[in-house]
Design a protein around this motif. Sequence first.
Motif, PDB file in Angstrom:
ATOM      1  N   LYS A 292      23.308  34.442  40.131  1.00 25.79           N
ATOM      2  CA  LYS A 292      23.484  35.479  39.109  1.00 25.79           C
ATOM      3  C   LYS A 292      22.650  36.703  39.481  1.00 25.79           C
ATOM      4  CE  LYS A 292      23.658  36.250  34.135  1.00 25.79           C
ATOM      5  NZ  LYS A 292      23.466  35.674  32.789  1.00 25.79           N
ATOM      6  N   THR A 293      23.295  37.875  39.492  1.00 20.04           N
ATOM      7  CA  THR A 293      22.581  39.124  39.779  1.00 20.04           C
ATOM      8  C   THR A 293      22.943  40.125  38.682  1.00 20.04           C
ATOM      9  OG1 THR A 293      24.422  39.815  41.198  1.00 20.04           O
ATOM     10  CG2 THR A 293      22.542  38.810  42.289  1.00 20.04           C
ATOM     11  N   GLY A 294      22.016  40.301  37.741  1.00 17.58           N
ATOM     12  CA  GLY A 294      22.290  41.181  36.605  1.00 17.58           C
ATOM     13  C   GLY A 294      23.368  40.589  35.724  1.00 17.58           C
ATOM     14  N   ASN A 295      24.426  41.371  35.491  1.00 16.21           N
ATOM     15  CA  ASN A 295      25.534  40.909  34.647  1.00 16.21           C
ATOM     16  C   ASN A 295      26.668  40.282  35.450  1.00 16.21           C
ATOM     17  OD1 ASN A 295      24.326  41.805  32.225  1.00 16.21           O
ATOM     18  ND2 ASN A 295      25.035  43.910  32.623  1.00 16.21           N
ATOM     19  N   TYR A 296      26.430  40.129  36.744  1.00 19.37           N
ATOM     20  CA  TYR A 296      27.480  39.597  37.609  1.00 19.37           C
ATOM     21  C   TYR A 296      27.021  38.325  38.331  1.00 19.37           C
ATOM     22  CZ  TYR A 296      29.821  44.072  36.911  1.00 19.37           C
ATOM     23  OH  TYR A 296      30.440  45.157  36.352  1.00 19.37           O
ATOM     24  N   PHE A 297      27.992  37.678  38.928  1.00 20.68           N
ATOM     25  CA  PHE A 297      27.729  36.478  39.722  1.00 20.68           C
ATOM     26  C   PHE A 297      28.260  36.704  41.132  1.00 20.68           C
ATOM     27  CE2 PHE A 297      28.015  35.191  35.345  1.00 20.68           C
ATOM     28  CZ  PHE A 297      27.026  34.228  35.191  1.00 20.68           C
ATOM     29  N   ILE A 299      28.937  34.444  44.942  1.00 22.12           N
ATOM     30  CA  ILE A 299      28.891  33.210  45.723  1.00 22.12           C
ATOM     31  C   ILE A 299      28.229  33.554  47.042  1.00 22.12           C
ATOM     32  CG2 ILE A 299      30.259  31.425  46.856  1.00 22.12           C
ATOM     33  CD1 ILE A 299      32.400  31.964  44.623  1.00 22.12           C
ATOM     34  N   GLU A 300      27.131  32.880  47.340  1.00 20.35           N
ATOM     35  CA  GLU A 300      26.383  33.195  48.566  1.00 20.35           C
ATOM     36  C   GLU A 300      27.324  33.269  49.765  1.00 20.35           C
ATOM     37  OE1 GLU A 300      23.150  30.491  49.119  1.00 20.35           O
ATOM     38  OE2 GLU A 300      21.788  31.670  47.896  1.00 20.35           O
ATOM     39  N   GLY A 301      27.106  34.301  50.585  1.00 22.75           N
ATOM     40  CA  GLY A 301      27.968  34.490  51.744  1.00 22.75           C
ATOM     41  C   GLY A 301      29.119  35.431  51.473  1.00 22.75           C
ATOM     42  N   SER A 302      29.250  35.858  50.202  1.00 22.80           N
ATOM     43  CA  SER A 302      30.320  36.785  49.833  1.00 22.80           C
ATOM     44  C   SER A 302      29.717  37.963  49.074  1.00 22.80           C
ATOM     45  CB  SER A 302      31.355  36.082  48.952  1.00 22.80           C
ATOM     46  OG  SER A 302      32.249  37.006  48.382  1.00 22.80           O
ATOM     47  N   ASP A 303      30.266  39.152  49.278  1.00 18.52           N
ATOM     48  CA  ASP A 303      29.794  40.342  48.565  1.00 18.52           C
ATOM     49  C   ASP A 303      30.562  40.578  47.271  1.00 18.52           C
ATOM     50  OD1 ASP A 303      27.925  40.943  50.521  1.00 18.52           O
ATOM     51  OD2 ASP A 303      29.379  42.051  51.740  1.00 18.52           O
ATOM     52  N   LYS A 304      31.577  39.766  47.037  1.00 22.32           N
ATOM     53  CA  LYS A 304      32.432  39.969  45.870  1.00 22.32           C
ATOM     54  C   LYS A 304      31.676  39.664  44.576  1.00 22.32           C
ATOM     55  CE  LYS A 304      36.930  38.653  43.961  1.00 22.32           C
ATOM     56  NZ  LYS A 304      38.122  37.774  44.105  1.00 22.32           N
ATOM     57  N   LYS A 305      31.743  40.610  43.616  1.00 25.38           N
ATOM     58  CA  LYS A 305      31.114  40.412  42.313  1.00 25.38           C
ATOM     59  C   LYS A 305      32.107  39.759  41.355  1.00 25.38           C
ATOM     60  CE  LYS A 305      27.839  44.277  42.428  1.00 25.38           C
ATOM     61  NZ  LYS A 305      27.426  45.544  41.753  1.00 25.38           N
ATOM     62  N   LEU A 306      31.608  38.762  40.618  1.00 23.96           N
ATOM     63  CA  LEU A 306      32.444  38.059  39.647  1.00 23.96           C
ATOM     64  C   LEU A 306      31.841  38.195  38.261  1.00 23.96           C
ATOM     65  CD1 LEU A 306      32.954  34.782  41.696  1.00 23.96           C
ATOM     66  CD2 LEU A 306      34.686  36.532  41.347  1.00 23.96           C
ATOM     67  N   GLU A 308      31.435  36.896  34.247  1.00 27.00           N
ATOM     68  CA  GLU A 308      31.338  35.568  33.621  1.00 27.00           C
ATOM     69  C   GLU A 308      32.734  35.013  33.346  1.00 27.00           C
ATOM     70  OE1 GLU A 308      30.179  34.498  29.240  1.00 27.00           O
ATOM     71  OE2 GLU A 308      28.322  34.811  30.398  1.00 27.00           O
ATOM     72  N   LYS A 309      33.640  35.889  32.895  1.00 30.17           N
ATOM     73  CA  LYS A 309      35.013  35.443  32.604  1.00 30.17           C
ATOM     74  C   LYS A 309      35.745  35.040  33.893  1.00 30.17           C
ATOM     75  CE  LYS A 309      39.140  36.544  29.935  1.00 30.17           C
ATOM     76  NZ  LYS A 309      40.043  35.888  30.887  1.00 30.17           N
ATOM     77  N   ASN A 310      35.524  35.791  34.975  1.00 23.30           N
ATOM     78  CA  ASN A 310      36.131  35.410  36.254  1.00 23.30           C
ATOM     79  C   ASN A 310      35.783  33.972  36.606  1.00 23.30           C
ATOM     80  OD1 ASN A 310      35.436  38.663  37.737  1.00 23.30           O
ATOM     81  ND2 ASN A 310      37.300  37.951  36.712  1.00 23.30           N
ATOM     82  N   LEU A 311      34.491  33.654  36.475  1.00 20.06           N
ATOM     83  CA  LEU A 311      34.017  32.323  36.852  1.00 20.06           C
ATOM     84  C   LEU A 311      34.541  31.240  35.918  1.00 20.06           C
ATOM     85  CD1 LEU A 311      30.274  32.318  38.021  1.00 20.06           C
ATOM     86  CD2 LEU A 311      32.296  31.665  39.308  1.00 20.06           C
ATOM     87  N   THR A 312      34.456  31.480  34.620  1.00 24.10           N
ATOM     88  CA  THR A 312      34.897  30.441  33.674  1.00 24.10           C
ATOM     89  C   THR A 312      36.409  30.216  33.755  1.00 24.10           C
ATOM     90  OG1 THR A 312      34.955  32.101  31.900  1.00 24.10           O
ATOM     91  CG2 THR A 312      32.975  30.754  32.070  1.00 24.10           C
ATOM     92  N   ASP A 313      37.161  31.272  34.077  1.00 27.46           N
ATOM     93  CA  ASP A 313      38.602  31.088  34.294  1.00 27.46           C
ATOM     94  C   ASP A 313      38.849  30.205  35.519  1.00 27.46           C
ATOM     95  OD1 ASP A 313      39.225  32.611  32.118  1.00 27.46           O
ATOM     96  OD2 ASP A 313      39.775  34.413  33.246  1.00 27.46           O
ATOM     97  N   LEU A 314      38.019  30.390  36.555  1.00 27.30           N
ATOM     98  CA  LEU A 314      38.127  29.553  37.752  1.00 27.30           C
ATOM     99  C   LEU A 314      37.815  28.092  37.431  1.00 27.30           C
ATOM    100  CD1 LEU A 314      36.519  31.686  40.625  1.00 27.30           C
ATOM    101  CD2 LEU A 314      38.814  30.697  40.622  1.00 27.30           C
ATOM    102  N   VAL A 315      36.845  27.884  36.527  1.00 29.81           N
ATOM    103  CA  VAL A 315      36.494  26.516  36.118  1.00 29.81           C
ATOM    104  C   VAL A 315      37.699  25.843  35.473  1.00 29.81           C
ATOM    105  CG1 VAL A 315      35.035  25.092  34.632  1.00 29.81           C
ATOM    106  CG2 VAL A 315      34.042  27.041  35.827  1.00 29.81           C
ATOM    107  N   ASP A 316      38.377  26.562  34.583  1.00 31.94           N
ATOM    108  CA  ASP A 316      39.556  25.994  33.925  1.00 31.94           C
ATOM    109  C   ASP A 316      40.663  25.671  34.924  1.00 31.94           C
ATOM    110  OD1 ASP A 316      38.818  25.851  31.210  1.00 31.94           O
ATOM    111  OD2 ASP A 316      39.086  28.017  30.992  1.00 31.94           O
ATOM    112  N   LYS A 317      40.822  26.543  35.903  1.00 25.28           N
ATOM    113  CA  LYS A 317      41.917  26.393  36.859  1.00 25.28           C
ATOM    114  C   LYS A 317      41.599  25.372  37.947  1.00 25.28           C
ATOM    115  CE  LYS A 317      44.875  29.132  39.928  1.00 25.28           C
ATOM    116  NZ  LYS A 317      45.110  30.477  40.520  1.00 25.28           N
TER     117      LYS A 317
END
Length: 532
Positions: A292-297, A299-306, A308-317
């Motif tokens: 977690k960095t500030g209001n974003y998340f 994944i180590e090794g990636s510069d893509k910012k996610l 909270e909703k991006n991540l929780t949607d991924l959890v559901d899927k």
Amino acid sequence: MLVKEINYKETSFFSSLFCDYIDNKSELKELYNLYPSIKNFKKQIEKKKVNYNDNNRKKLYDVIKRQYKEVSCSKEFNSTLELIKKKNTFTITTGHQLNLFTGPVYFLYKIITTINLCNDLNKNYPDYNFIPIYWMATEDHDFDEINHFNFKGKRIQWDSNQKGVVGEFKTTGLKKILKEIKEHFPANNYSKELINLFEDSYIKFDSLSDATRNFVHVLFKKYNLIIIDANHKDLKSCFKEFIKNEIKDNLIKKSSLSTISKLEKSDYKIQAHSRDVNLFYIEKNKRNRIVKTGNYFKIEGSDKKLTEKNLTDLVDKNPEKFSPNVLFRTMYQEILLPNLCYIGGPAEISYWLQLKNVFDTAKITFPILLSRNSLLLISSKQVRKLKKLDLEVDEMFLDINELSVKKTKEFSEINIDFSELKNNLKNQFDDLITIASKTDISFIGAVKAQEKKQLDGINNLEKKLLSAQKKKFSEKISRIVELRNELFPKNSLQERNTNFSEFYCEYGNKIIDLLHNNIKPLNNRFLVIEIG
């Protein structure tokens, strides 16, 4: 045959937190619900009954059934597996990494402690069923920790460039290990049994997870141990809401801070530190930390910012892509299984003790924590050596230098322990200091200097005499040190270094029976057992 039972603290090989838990110290009672006893298991059953989702049972059964599809199972095993679907069935669980060839021998002690506790509970509570579970740590990604085992001082290591979760590692390359095993194992029928089992597991099965399942299943086939690989979409779907809550609320870190602070104030070592997000993300050949960095998340090794909703949607899927770390795994296990007790080693017990408040906050029943039995296996030949060298088995737990000094003093015909003389001298100088303080206080410094000079002289004389006596008894001391090194390889516990194959190659499956007959789960003592 049991030779000796020793208090864990007296071995000097275990942490203070672990020893204090084993000794049931009152200061630690707030860190767990129930201390392990036959009586307390009835209370634990009642707690788990009302706080477990029985809908998970069918999913568990279906997934485990599929995972055993290629494993040869007995009718009795299949009947045991069927019991998981019943509401009066509970589990006793241990967990372990996928160490090559099971790694250190304490792996066997974990499994047999779990099996024997189930046997005890089945006898005491016949209205319920108790099943031993081995939870494979298939999602670990530290290959260097699991890629080797020791056989008679020789490190046998599997080198591989594969990355990601180790359970998915292909067993390609293990033919080289098979060849190495054949070179080092003695030529006898017991060795052939193990070599054949290695081949039937690590060569015939494609993944390390499947190979380990088959190997352990065959090794303990008559005890109906059930082995689980929880890295499965259907199983992780049972845990989705908790994964999302960890992302949103940082439950583990927030709820464990007060406990960690109390442990640190009591000078206990913190075994595992929590993070802002105690999760990894699994992709092909990768298991990277979610940060977690500030209001974003990220994944180590990636510069893509996610978000909270991006991540929780991924959890559901795709819940299978989210992997709990060592602390969060404890919650996954207790949500998924109708579990009463976790059986672990000293380090595991220590980090579980950090987590009771986390479980309370999440409204998950905290399991009974039981230490696996710890053992020293000693051959009949080594027992004879102990007697011949005038050694008690307790003495072998001493540091090598301490042991050498102790035995030299015992063997010596002259008294080379000047402790009494030094105490007498100190008392005399205390009297002189008292006299000096009443006459001329400036004399005190001179008296203390003279005291130090004389004590230094006695200490030097004691060292010289000890050195001379060591030389005199060098052959006997050398044999003692040699025996201690046999029993404590690398100056550590045998169970943390030696692989079970050393014993199996000599005694065959009798070693499993011996352990089964001697391991008493609720006996919180270190055991020394004679074999052969």
